[in-house]
Design a protein around this motif. Structure first.
Motif, PDB file in Angstrom:
ATOM      1  N   ARG A  45      73.984 -17.159 -18.684  1.00 30.44           N
ATOM      2  CA  ARG A  45      73.557 -17.376 -17.941  1.00 30.44           C
ATOM      3  C   ARG A  45      72.472 -17.199 -18.749  1.00 30.44           C
ATOM      4  O   ARG A  45      71.489 -16.540 -19.394  1.00 30.44           O
ATOM      5  CB  ARG A  45      74.126 -16.402 -16.690  1.00 30.44           C
ATOM      6  CG  ARG A  45      75.573 -16.996 -16.171  1.00 30.44           C
ATOM      7  CD  ARG A  45      75.329 -16.133 -14.826  1.00 30.44           C
ATOM      8  NE  ARG A  45      74.772 -16.555 -14.268  1.00 30.44           N
ATOM      9  CZ  ARG A  45      74.653 -15.869 -12.872  1.00 30.44           C
ATOM     10  NH1 ARG A  45      75.276 -14.263 -12.226  1.00 30.44           N
ATOM     11  NH2 ARG A  45      73.623 -15.641 -12.172  1.00 30.44           N
ATOM     12  N   HIS A  46      71.232 -18.058 -17.971  1.00 26.88           N
ATOM     13  CA  HIS A  46      70.129 -18.147 -18.138  1.00 26.88           C
ATOM     14  C   HIS A  46      69.360 -16.887 -17.364  1.00 26.88           C
ATOM     15  O   HIS A  46      70.426 -16.204 -16.322  1.00 26.88           O
ATOM     16  CB  HIS A  46      69.425 -19.207 -17.264  1.00 26.88           C
ATOM     17  CG  HIS A  46      67.950 -19.061 -17.852  1.00 26.88           C
ATOM     18  ND1 HIS A  46      66.393 -18.320 -16.680  1.00 26.88           N
ATOM     19  CD2 HIS A  46      66.942 -19.855 -18.563  1.00 26.88           C
ATOM     20  CE1 HIS A  46      65.638 -18.497 -17.355  1.00 26.88           C
ATOM     21  NE2 HIS A  46      65.837 -18.948 -18.713  1.00 26.88           N
ATOM     22  N   ILE A  47      68.747 -15.831 -17.722  1.00 30.48           N
ATOM     23  CA  ILE A  47      68.363 -14.184 -17.335  1.00 30.48           C
ATOM     24  C   ILE A  47      68.021 -14.289 -15.908  1.00 30.48           C
ATOM     25  O   ILE A  47      67.975 -13.619 -15.156  1.00 30.48           O
ATOM     26  CB  ILE A  47      67.442 -13.989 -18.376  1.00 30.48           C
ATOM     27  CG1 ILE A  47      67.073 -12.432 -18.409  1.00 30.48           C
ATOM     28  CG2 ILE A  47      66.115 -15.128 -18.861  1.00 30.48           C
ATOM     29  CD1 ILE A  47      68.160 -11.682 -18.397  1.00 30.48           C
ATOM     30  N   LEU A  48      67.188 -15.647 -15.502  1.00 30.58           N
ATOM     31  CA  LEU A  48      66.211 -15.354 -14.133  1.00 30.58           C
ATOM     32  C   LEU A  48      67.056 -15.779 -13.206  1.00 30.58           C
ATOM     33  O   LEU A  48      67.100 -15.369 -12.405  1.00 30.58           O
ATOM     34  CB  LEU A  48      65.048 -16.417 -14.191  1.00 30.58           C
ATOM     35  CG  LEU A  48      64.462 -16.456 -15.302  1.00 30.58           C
ATOM     36  CD1 LEU A  48      63.255 -17.515 -15.237  1.00 30.58           C
ATOM     37  CD2 LEU A  48      63.210 -15.002 -14.787  1.00 30.58           C
ATOM     38  N   GLY A  49      68.597 -16.622 -13.768  1.00 35.33           N
ATOM     39  CA  GLY A  49      69.734 -16.298 -12.864  1.00 35.33           C
ATOM     40  C   GLY A  49      70.265 -14.877 -12.555  1.00 35.33           C
ATOM     41  O   GLY A  49      70.612 -15.591 -11.634  1.00 35.33           O
ATOM     42  N   TYR A  50      70.018 -14.576 -13.344  1.00 36.95           N
ATOM     43  CA  TYR A  50      71.238 -13.039 -13.707  1.00 36.95           C
ATOM     44  C   TYR A  50      70.484 -12.941 -12.314  1.00 36.95           C
ATOM     45  O   TYR A  50      71.336 -11.419 -11.913  1.00 36.95           O
ATOM     46  CB  TYR A  50      71.249 -12.969 -14.812  1.00 36.95           C
ATOM     47  CG  TYR A  50      72.245 -11.450 -14.860  1.00 36.95           C
ATOM     48  CD1 TYR A  50      73.247 -12.228 -14.540  1.00 36.95           C
ATOM     49  CD2 TYR A  50      71.033 -10.622 -15.295  1.00 36.95           C
ATOM     50  CE1 TYR A  50      73.960 -10.296 -14.305  1.00 36.95           C
ATOM     51  CE2 TYR A  50      72.422  -9.080 -15.356  1.00 36.95           C
ATOM     52  CZ  TYR A  50      73.267  -9.276 -14.879  1.00 36.95           C
ATOM     53  OH  TYR A  50      73.810  -7.930 -14.426  1.00 36.95           O
ATOM     54  N   LEU A  51      69.375 -12.659 -12.752  1.00 36.44           N
ATOM     55  CA  LEU A  51      68.606 -11.429 -11.826  1.00 36.44           C
ATOM     56  C   LEU A  51      68.180 -11.555 -11.264  1.00 36.44           C
ATOM     57  O   LEU A  51      68.327 -10.742  -9.892  1.00 36.44           O
ATOM     58  CB  LEU A  51      67.007 -11.061 -12.987  1.00 36.44           C
ATOM     59  CG  LEU A  51      66.809 -10.795 -14.266  1.00 36.44           C
ATOM     60  CD1 LEU A  51      65.255 -10.810 -14.722  1.00 36.44           C
ATOM     61  CD2 LEU A  51      66.946  -9.125 -14.058  1.00 36.44           C
ATOM     62  N   GLY A  52      68.310 -13.493 -10.561  1.00 32.75           N
ATOM     63  CA  GLY A  52      68.448 -13.251  -9.050  1.00 32.75           C
ATOM     64  C   GLY A  52      69.500 -12.682  -8.331  1.00 32.75           C
ATOM     65  O   GLY A  52      69.412 -12.205  -7.353  1.00 32.75           O
ATOM     66  N   ALA A  68      58.867 -14.825  -9.672  1.00 34.30           N
ATOM     67  CA  ALA A  68      58.252 -14.221 -10.426  1.00 34.30           C
ATOM     68  C   ALA A  68      57.769 -13.189 -10.246  1.00 34.30           C
ATOM     69  O   ALA A  68      57.391 -12.515 -11.116  1.00 34.30           O
ATOM     70  CB  ALA A  68      57.393 -14.870  -9.225  1.00 34.30           C
ATOM     71  N   ARG A  69      59.446 -12.206  -9.596  1.00 33.33           N
ATOM     72  CA  ARG A  69      59.054 -10.728  -9.735  1.00 33.33           C
ATOM     73  C   ARG A  69      60.505 -10.582 -10.655  1.00 33.33           C
ATOM     74  O   ARG A  69      59.203  -9.391 -11.696  1.00 33.33           O
ATOM     75  CB  ARG A  69      60.039 -10.098  -8.082  1.00 33.33           C
ATOM     76  CG  ARG A  69      60.665  -8.843  -7.929  1.00 33.33           C
ATOM     77  CD  ARG A  69      58.771  -8.535  -7.391  1.00 33.33           C
ATOM     78  NE  ARG A  69      58.798  -7.144  -7.176  1.00 33.33           N
ATOM     79  CZ  ARG A  69      57.544  -6.218  -7.052  1.00 33.33           C
ATOM     80  NH1 ARG A  69      56.548  -7.150  -7.776  1.00 33.33           N
ATOM     81  NH2 ARG A  69      57.542  -5.181  -6.840  1.00 33.33           N
ATOM     82  N   ALA A  70      61.114 -11.083 -11.379  1.00 32.27           N
ATOM     83  CA  ALA A  70      61.731 -11.048 -13.068  1.00 32.27           C
ATOM     84  C   ALA A  70      60.515 -11.083 -13.862  1.00 32.27           C
ATOM     85  O   ALA A  70      60.651 -10.537 -14.797  1.00 32.27           O
ATOM     86  CB  ALA A  70      63.004 -12.143 -13.280  1.00 32.27           C
TER      87      ALA A  70
END
Length: 645
Positions: A419-426, A433-435
């Motif tokens: 998974r893309h890191i930004l998707g996981y952090l979602g 932007a927060r990530a």
């Protein structure tokens, strides 16, 4: 009586609207808990009520004579003052004068008489002796050492000092932002008792559900810029919240359906547009604006844990483990003494006890970061460990959220897929932007979510968590509970959240602070119930023993003979000398209690602290000596009662 009133108050930081034309009355005598997700603006709302922040628009009214005191969420980083000085500073400039007078008195023979006289004059001119008495009283009530250095204390004790600072001015409104942070369960219980006795109005933020249930008389929820009020218990609020959100969902669905119908109508052919109702067009524009302004409720955190191969059957085998360290003046602190236990695969163990009792140290012993001084710890096979550190030392504050969690990689593996890191952090409520924001700019709750996101990427069959619940909002807390209940490997958990322990663990290691660890089956509430029952039985035994011991002196008549026989019966097990000591103990205790009450009345009088300093010191020392003597006599009484059977 309304102490503070908000009318049409709005506040935004950039594009983030925290308050949107809200109304709120805070009434005298209420205990109001403010709930809401991390980042909703709870602390900002408290700052508006405390006159620290001015809203963008709207009216904030305070009653004319209101006194407000606040306990902030963050403790002072360093403060070289004594506890007495910190508490007295709650009285403003007068408090500084009282502190200076107190410090001068402590100099004894080196006292500066001119300075002392000047300070005394200022205190007398401002009715300061009464406030000095209040400082001394609050120190005594909260069992605080006035001459101790504030910056040498643990977080829990510093919290207690800051509470004393807030209470000393006897405020009409007391504001507390996460007051239970850094506190152990015993101190949280103590805090509950103190706040229940508080006569003023209480406004507080807390995510400790047991604390909220025990204390609040009203709950206000801050949600997407609006305030929702519920008068009643926390459990009642949860039901109310569920109904409110369900009704909101139905209303939004109906609105969206109506909007879609209007959008179809506006797009009809040329002939229809010539005859269309202009009023209907205006209503459609208004509906579009309403839909645009609607703030969708923030999604829930989505937690998933990467699994790995099962560990061996025995995870840890501890045999006669001891560990401690030397402290000042030749004293020694025992962390664990002769502890033997076996941690099996699948065990879910909660570690509870006072701050400083050694819970985190035992974690380090198990992780082999330090070695026991005596005994052995055998570590099982095939262990993959994930460790949640309460100090958040795994986070680099200068790096972004994404860099911390992904270790610089754009892709991470979750449940066997990339998974893309930004998707996981979602999944952890971090928008792109927060990530990309540095961790140092995040709130405490957000930092904990970063740590959870990082932790759950690591495949593990042994999860060790040291205070994971700090700063998490209630919804994230409940989801974390759910995931830990589903976790089928071994869990070791340090927490002071009673509800969290009840819902997650199946056994406890209870630390008493003196090196002893007691193993108990069940959650915290089950252990507490058993503990209360044991104490009740012990108290009943003590009272029964007191009646037996006092019976011979109650009457010398013939009717008293059965009681005399009952008191002498244990003589078969006690020597004559010990039996005589047992018979005399109640009289000694009673005499000391009478003297204790007499001294308590004298030291609590309004003019006591205006007397000669040597006299005041002598009386306080005498009172302290009596308390210690009473404690010793009561322990001896219990010891003899047990020997007597």
């Amino acid at each position: 009586m309304v102490l503070v009133r908000l009318k049409g108050v709005s506040l935004a930081f950039g594009n983030q609207v925290l308050l949107n034309k809200v109304d709120l009355d805070v009434n005298a005598g209420e205990r109001v808990c403010v709930l809401g997700r991390n980042g909703e603006g709870k602390s900002t709302l408290l700052k508006i009520l405390n006159k620290e922040v001015t809203p963008d628009e709207g009216m904030v009214q305070h009653s004319d004579t209101i006194r407000i005191a606040a306990l902030q969420q963050e403790l002072p980083v360093t403060d070289p003052q004594t506890v007495y000085e910190v508490v007295a500073s709650g009285l403003g400039d007068l408090g500084k004068t009282i502190s200076a007078y107190h410090e001068e008195i402590l100099r004894g023979a080196e006292v500066d008489l001119v300075k002392l006289e000047r300070l005394q004059h200022v205190i007398e001119a401002n009715d300061g002796w009464l406030w000095q008495q209040k400082v001394d009283s609050i120190l005594d009530r909260l069992d605080l050492p006035g001459d101790a250095a504030f910056d040498s204390m643990s977080g829990g004790w510093q919290r207690r000092v800051m509470l004393a600072q807030a209470l000393v001015s006897e405020p009409d409104l007391l504001i507390l932002d996460e007051p239970t942070n850094h506190m152990d369960i015993a101190t949280i219980r103590w805090l509950e008792e103190q706040l229940v006795q508080f006569k003023g109005t209480l406004l507080f933020i807390s995510h400790d559900r047991a604390f909220v249930q025990a204390l609040s008389t009203r709950i206000i929820e801050l949600d997407r810029g609006s305030i929702y009020s519920w008068k009643g218990t926390y459990q009642g609020f949860l039901e109310h919240q569920e109904h409110r959100l369900a009704a909101e969902e139905v209303q939004n669905a109906l609105f969206d359906k109506r909007l879609a119908e209007e959008e179809v109508w506006i797009r009809q052919g040329v002939k229809a547009r010539r005859t269309r109702n202009e009023g209907r067009v205006e209503r459609l524009k208004e509906m579009r604006n309403q839909r645009s302004d609607r703030r969708e409720r923030q999604g829930s955190v989505s937690l998933s844990m990467n699994s790995t191969e099962s560990s061996g059957k025995n995870v840890f085998e501890l045999e006669n483990v001891s560990f401690g360290f030397d402290i000042a003046n030749g004293l020694r602190k025992e962390i664990v003494r002769d502890f033997t236990s076996v941690v099996m695969r699948g065990d879910r163990i909660g570690l509870v006890g006072p701050n400083g009792a050694g819970k985190s140290t035992v974690m380090k012993l198990l992780l082999e970061k330090i070695k026991p001084e005596a005994g052995t710890i055998k570590v099982g096979t095939k262990l993959d460990v994930a460790y949640f550190d309460q100090s958040r030392s795994l986070l680099d504050l200068e790096k972004s959220v994404a860099e911390n969690v992904g270790d610089g990689k754009d892709e991470v593996e979750v449940d066997g897929r990339s998974r893309h890191i930004l998707g996981y952090l979602g999944d952890f409520l971090f928008e792109p932007a927060r990530a990309r924001t540095p961790v140092k700019s995040l709130s405490g709750g957000e930092r904990n979510r970063v740590l959870l996101a990082k932790l759950f990427l690591k495949p593990c069959n042994l999860l060790i968590m040291d205070e994971p619940t700090n700063d998490l909002d209630v919804e994230t807390l409940e989801l974390l509970e759910e995931k830990l209940v589903e976790y089928d490997a071994t869990l070791l958990l340090v927490s002071h959240d009673r509800a969290f322990l009840d819902n997650v663990v199946t056994q406890l290691w209870v630390f008493d602070g003196n090196g002893n660890i007691d193993e108990q089956v069940g959650g915290y509430s089950e252990w507490e119930t058993r503990n209360k029952e044991t104490k009740a039985k012990l108290d009943a035994s003590v009272k029964s023993g007191a009646k037996k011991a006092k019976a011979p002196s109650q009457s010398k008549s013939a009717k008293a003979k059965p009681a005399v026989v009952e008191a002498k019966a244990p003589a078969k097990k006690l020597s004559y000398k010990l039996q005589l000591e047992l018979d005399e103990l109640p009289k000694k205790i009673e005499a000391l209690e009478a003297k204790q009450a007499e001294l308590g009345t004298e030291t609590g009088s309004a003019d006591f602290y205006q007397k000669d300093n040597d006299y005041v010191t002598a009386k306080l020392d005498e009172l302290q000596a009596i308390e210690k003597q009473l404690e010793g006599l009561e322990e001896r009484w219990l010891e003899l009662e047990e020997m007597a059977g």
